[in-house]
Write a protein that holds these residues in place. Structure first.
Motif, short mmCIF file in Angstrom:
data_model
loop_
_atom_site.label_atom_id
_atom_site.label_comp_id
_atom_site.label_asym_id
_atom_site.label_seq_id
_atom_site.Cartn_x
_atom_site.Cartn_y
_atom_site.Cartn_z
N ILE A 91 0.83 4.05 -3.06
CA ILE A 91 0.49 5.44 -2.72
C ILE A 91 1.66 6.36 -3.09
O ILE A 91 1.47 7.43 -3.67
CB ILE A 91 0.14 5.56 -1.23
N ALA A 113 7.77 7.42 0.82
CA ALA A 113 6.69 6.44 0.93
C ALA A 113 6.99 5.19 0.10
O ALA A 113 6.74 4.06 0.53
CB ALA A 113 5.36 7.06 0.49
N THR A 142 1.85 6.81 -6.97
CA THR A 142 0.81 7.73 -7.46
C THR A 142 1.13 9.17 -7.07
O THR A 142 0.97 10.10 -7.87
CB THR A 142 -0.56 7.32 -6.89
N TRP A 143 1.58 9.35 -5.85
CA TRP A 143 1.96 10.67 -5.34
C TRP A 143 3.16 11.22 -6.11
O TRP A 143 3.19 12.41 -6.46
CB TRP A 143 2.28 10.52 -3.85
N MET A 192 -7.00 8.70 -3.89
CA MET A 192 -5.82 9.50 -4.21
C MET A 192 -6.19 10.75 -5.02
O MET A 192 -5.63 11.83 -4.81
CB MET A 192 -4.80 8.66 -4.97
N VAL A 244 -4.33 -4.10 -5.54
CA VAL A 244 -3.16 -3.21 -5.60
C VAL A 244 -2.28 -3.57 -6.80
O VAL A 244 -1.71 -2.69 -7.45
CB VAL A 244 -2.37 -3.30 -4.28
N VAL A 289 -8.87 2.89 -4.38
CA VAL A 289 -7.60 3.53 -4.01
C VAL A 289 -7.30 4.70 -4.95
O VAL A 289 -6.86 5.77 -4.52
CB VAL A 289 -6.45 2.50 -4.02
N THR A 290 -7.56 4.51 -6.25
CA THR A 290 -7.30 5.58 -7.22
C THR A 290 -8.18 6.80 -6.94
O THR A 290 -7.69 7.94 -6.95
CB THR A 290 -7.55 5.08 -8.65
N THR A 344 0.83 -1.21 0.00
CA THR A 344 0.00 0.00 0.00
C THR A 344 0.86 1.25 0.00
O THR A 344 0.61 2.21 -0.75
CB THR A 344 -0.93 0.01 1.23
N SER A 345 1.89 1.27 0.84
CA SER A 345 2.78 2.42 0.91
C SER A 345 3.46 2.67 -0.43
O SER A 345 3.59 3.82 -0.88
CB SER A 345 3.84 2.19 2.00
N ALA A 354 6.97 11.64 -1.36
CA ALA A 354 6.50 10.55 -2.22
C ALA A 354 7.57 9.47 -2.35
O ALA A 354 7.27 8.27 -2.26
CB ALA A 354 6.13 11.11 -3.60
#
Length: 392
Positions: A40, A64, A43-44, A247, A184, A243-244, A36-37, A61
């Motif tokens: 994320i 992460a 994407t970040w 975000m 994911v 999740v998308t 997950t990290s 980012a």
């Protein structure tokens, strides 16, 4: 007729083993957190590059992303050492040996992924210092990073899968964790295909359908075949979309300004990713078809059902996404919820933002898409049958 019950100690041992496999151990939570990290952070980071530009390596980012890699590597490394030196005979039997060390198959995949990610960090920093900005997402350092990230996502899936396959039929925890890890993974694959399938401007063209046919039938048919959760493909597609969307909504809340020339448009907040493909609807069609197939179905019926499921998936996806893409290019989608028409700071404003970038899919393109779909779904069935047998 007299029924002979198993001896009490054997029955107690079997029940205790079932309870142990139903519970979710800490290292599964650790790799779920790691995957997950990482996603994320990815994407970040893409949003960071689209909004601010190339910045220091030590951005939030990036931290992460590499936090996820470190957690996956350290937790799985500890698990391998514990299994090798202090594990019970049962622990060692339910593991894979490599260079004299023993651990679950998924743990080895995560460890390899962690090493690849750590290697890619300084390589990416050197690449930017030597050659400047990336022209494409898949630069050589990013390909190493992507391979490591995919390995961690697949490793997390395999660890949850082994737990599911060793647990009693009604154990929901391992099933949900497996579906989550698969969701994911879908998000990561969609991110890698950003340049071909993510933007609505691409979603009428032949390339969009070819790349989608390569990815989605393989993953969703394989997942529907291997999961014990009746709506596994739908659940994974929901995770990908959920999740998308989260975000998208969160990133828009943060103010940001471009810091690297050329600045060709005004940006005052983090540029979010494009709205996700409506994958949950075709995924539900796959579940409906695959769950009707008996567990002991003959091989010919398995292949036939998988191919039909893949073709139905692409037909439903084509119809749903065709019209949804038109909506995303319209003024009605330029809201906080859908976040349409938000572009990189270094892209010139123009009519291209509201147009499709290629000709609509042709008859020949549809034929090639059908061929790729059948091959992808067949490979997905093979993968799903293999995953049903994973115990280590």
């Amino acid at each position: 007729m007299t029924t002979i019950a198993p001896p009490a100690p054997a029955l107690a041992t079997r029940d205790r083993t079932s309870v142990e496999h139903s519970a979710i151990p800490w290292y599964l939570w650790a790799v779920a957190f790691a995957s997950t990290s990482v996603i994320i952070g990815v994407t970040w980071d893409i949003s960071w590059h689209r909004t601010i530009g190339r910045d220091t390596f030590w951005t939030a980012a990036h931290l992460a992303i590499y936090l996820g890699g470190a957690v996956a590597g350290l937790s799985c490394g500890w698990l391998v050492l514990a299994t090798t030196f202090t594990g019970t005979e049962r622990d060692k039997t339910a593991s894979v040996s490599f260079w004299g060390f023993r651990g679950p198959l998924g743990a080895w995949v995560c460890i390899w992924g962690s090493f690849a990610m750590i290697t890619s960090g300084p390589l990416d920093d050197w690449w930017h210092n030597a050659y400047g900005l990336d022209v494409e997402i898949l630069s050589p350092p990013h390909m190493v990073l992507a391979a490591g990230i995919l390995a961690i996502q697949i490793g997390a899936m395999l660890m949850a899968l082994a737990r599911q396959n060793n647990a009693p039929e009604g154990a929901r925890g391992p099933q949900f964790l497996f579906v989550y890890a698969a969701g994911v993974l879908i998000l990561m694959l969609a991110t890698l295909g950003t340049e071909y399938i993510t933007f609505p401007n691409d979603q009428h063209g032949t390339l969009f359908f070819l790349v989608s046919a390569l990815i989605f039938p393989f993953v969703l048919v394989g997942l529907a075949r291997s999961t014990r959760f009746g709506w596994g493909a739908t659940g994974a597609a929901t995770i990908y979309m959920g999740v998308t969307v989260i975000m998208i909504w969160v990133l828009q809340l943060f103010e940001a300004r471009p810091m690297l020339a050329p600045i060709l448009r005004q940006v005052d907040h983090m540029v979010p990713p494009a709205f996700p493909i409506l994958l949950v609807i075709p995924a539900a069609a796959v579940d409906l078809l695959m769950t009707r197939m008996p567990g002991g179905a003959r091989r010919l019926r398995q292949w036939g059902t998988a191919m039909i499921a893949g073709v139905v998936l692409m037909l439903v996806l084509g119809v749903v996404q065709w019209y949804f893409a038109e909506f995303l290019l319209s003024e009605g989608a330029r809201t906080f919820v859908f976040a349409a028409d938000q572009w990189d700071y270094n892209s010139s404003p123009g009519a291209w933002q509201y147009e499709f970038w290629s000709e609509p899919v042709t008859l020949a393109g549809a034929g090639w898409t059908a061929l790729v779909t059948v091959m992808s779904a067949s490979a997905g069935l093979w993968w799903g049958n293999w995953m049903k047998r994973v115990r280590r």
